[in-house]
Motif scaffolding. Structure first.
Motif, PDB file in Angstrom:
ATOM      1  N   TYR A   1      -0.493  11.106   2.160  1.00 13.89           N
ATOM      2  CA  TYR A   1      -0.864   9.970   1.304  1.00 13.89           C
ATOM      3  C   TYR A   1      -1.472   8.835   2.118  1.00 13.89           C
ATOM      4  O   TYR A   1      -2.316   8.086   1.623  1.00 13.89           O
ATOM      5  N   ALA A   2      -1.075   8.706   3.388  1.00 11.61           N
ATOM      6  CA  ALA A   2      -1.619   7.642   4.237  1.00 11.61           C
ATOM      7  C   ALA A   2      -3.119   7.815   4.462  1.00 11.61           C
ATOM      8  O   ALA A   2      -3.813   6.852   4.789  1.00 11.61           O
ATOM      9  N   ALA A   3      -3.657   9.025   4.273  1.00 10.84           N
ATOM     10  CA  ALA A   3      -5.093   9.268   4.452  1.00 10.84           C
ATOM     11  C   ALA A   3      -5.899   8.943   3.200  1.00 10.84           C
ATOM     12  O   ALA A   3      -7.121   8.826   3.251  1.00 10.84           O
ATOM     13  N   VAL A   4      -5.236   8.774   2.056  1.00  7.03           N
ATOM     14  CA  VAL A   4      -5.919   8.547   0.786  1.00  7.03           C
ATOM     15  C   VAL A   4      -6.480   7.125   0.736  1.00  7.03           C
ATOM     16  O   VAL A   4      -5.777   6.161   1.036  1.00  7.03           O
TER      17      VAL A   4
ATOM     18  N   GLU B   1       5.022  16.622  -1.747  1.00  4.68           N
ATOM     19  CA  GLU B   1       6.163  16.190  -0.937  1.00  4.68           C
ATOM     20  C   GLU B   1       6.153  14.669  -0.855  1.00  4.68           C
ATOM     21  O   GLU B   1       5.246  14.014  -1.369  1.00  4.68           O
ATOM     22  N   GLU B   2       7.146  14.106  -0.200  1.00  2.00           N
ATOM     23  CA  GLU B   2       7.270  12.650  -0.140  1.00  2.00           C
ATOM     24  C   GLU B   2       6.133  11.984   0.638  1.00  2.00           C
ATOM     25  O   GLU B   2       5.678  10.905   0.275  1.00  2.00           O
ATOM     26  N   GLU B   3       5.640  12.628   1.694  1.00  2.00           N
ATOM     27  CA  GLU B   3       4.621  12.017   2.560  1.00  2.00           C
ATOM     28  C   GLU B   3       3.228  12.625   2.421  1.00  2.00           C
ATOM     29  O   GLU B   3       2.277  12.109   2.990  1.00  2.00           O
ATOM     30  N   HIS B   4       3.108  13.743   1.686  1.00  2.00           N
ATOM     31  CA  HIS B   4       1.821  14.443   1.614  1.00  2.00           C
ATOM     32  C   HIS B   4       1.784  15.357   0.395  1.00  2.00           C
ATOM     33  O   HIS B   4       2.803  15.571  -0.262  1.00  2.00           O
ATOM     34  N   PHE B   5       0.598  15.906   0.138  1.00  2.00           N
ATOM     35  CA  PHE B   5       0.470  16.974  -0.846  1.00  2.00           C
ATOM     36  C   PHE B   5      -0.490  18.017  -0.297  1.00  2.00           C
ATOM     37  O   PHE B   5      -1.274  17.741   0.610  1.00  2.00           O
ATOM     38  N   SER B   6      -0.386  19.217  -0.836  1.00  2.00           N
ATOM     39  CA  SER B   6      -1.331  20.274  -0.472  1.00  2.00           C
ATOM     40  C   SER B   6      -1.792  20.924  -1.764  1.00  2.00           C
ATOM     41  O   SER B   6      -1.070  20.930  -2.772  1.00  2.00           O
TER      42      SER B   6
ATOM     43  N   GLN C   1       0.826  -1.206   0.000  1.00  2.00           N
ATOM     44  CA  GLN C   1       0.000   0.000   0.000  1.00  2.00           C
ATOM     45  C   GLN C   1       0.858   1.254   0.000  1.00  2.00           C
ATOM     46  O   GLN C   1       0.553   2.217  -0.712  1.00  2.00           O
ATOM     47  N   ASN C   2       1.945   1.275   0.754  1.00  2.00           N
ATOM     48  CA  ASN C   2       2.829   2.439   0.756  1.00  2.00           C
ATOM     49  C   ASN C   2       3.460   2.642  -0.621  1.00  2.00           C
ATOM     50  O   ASN C   2       3.597   3.769  -1.091  1.00  2.00           O
ATOM     51  N   ALA C   3       3.826   1.557  -1.279  1.00  2.00           N
ATOM     52  CA  ALA C   3       4.405   1.663  -2.625  1.00  2.00           C
ATOM     53  C   ALA C   3       3.380   2.209  -3.615  1.00  2.00           C
ATOM     54  O   ALA C   3       3.699   3.064  -4.449  1.00  2.00           O
ATOM     55  N   LEU C   4       2.136   1.743  -3.525  1.00  2.00           N
ATOM     56  CA  LEU C   4       1.103   2.237  -4.434  1.00  2.00           C
ATOM     57  C   LEU C   4       0.726   3.680  -4.123  1.00  2.00           C
ATOM     58  O   LEU C   4       0.408   4.446  -5.034  1.00  2.00           O
ATOM     59  N   ARG C   5       0.769   4.064  -2.862  1.00  2.00           N
ATOM     60  CA  ARG C   5       0.509   5.473  -2.522  1.00  2.00           C
ATOM     61  C   ARG C   5       1.599   6.367  -3.091  1.00  2.00           C
ATOM     62  O   ARG C   5       1.360   7.523  -3.433  1.00  2.00           O
TER      63      ARG C   5
END
Length: 163
Positions: free
Chosen positions: A102-105, A81-86, A17-21
């Motif tokens: 991305y973990a929230a998507v 960014e690596e862990e999120h977007f705005s 899941q982290n790879a696909l995110r």
């Protein structure tokens, strides 16, 4: 020999899941630099109460569990960014800045090419509360895009972890 599959000591589902995110981040980074090519546009669904999510209070009240945004014509300040977007979006002509890890998507769809990714919720799983459909300002789309057809490119990741 037992028919039961043993619990893995390697968290394969989380790794996949982290790879696909990361695919989401790579795609957003590309459109942030080059713009949206052709008819591409994205529906991004995320958990509004997931750790790190920041959206205006009126949107949090309207979408208490999950929200879908559309990146197509009217968005601004896309920062990836690596862990999120705005990104900045307009909801009923009211501008809003959203910060989404991305973990929230939970879903990423590009209906122009019938591509989609779905993810398991990373927070405690519960029945989602009913909410309104996404209404950030975008043109209406026709619904004959072959959704759920045999030629769909939707990837669902669910390893059915034992609890």
């Amino acid at each position: 020999m037992s028919d039961d599959t043993p619990d893995s000591l390697i968290p394969y589902d989380e790794i996949v899941q982290n790879a696909l995110r990361a695919v989401i981040g790579r795609v957003l980074r590309t459109i942030g630099q080059e713009g949206l090519p052709g008819e591409h546009h994205f529906y991004i669904t995320f958990k509004t109460h997931a750790p790190g999510v920041s959206i205006p209070k009126h949107l949090m009240e309207r979408f208490p569990d999950e929200m879908t945004i559309v990146l197509q014509n009217k968005y601004w300040d896309l920062k990836v960014e690596e862990e999120h977007f705005s990104v900045g979006l307009s909801f009923n002509q009211i501008p809003a800045d959203l910060f989404i890890p991305y973990a929230a998507v939970t879903a990423f769809v590009d209906p122009a090419v019938d591509f989609g990714l779905q993810f398991q919720a990373t927070e405690a799983e519960s029945e989602p509360e009913p909410h309104e459909e996404a209404e950030n300002d975008h043109p209406a789309q026709s619904s004959d895009d072959g959704e759920n057809g045999d030629d769909s490119n939707v990837v669902t990741v669910d390893f059915g972890r034992k609890k």
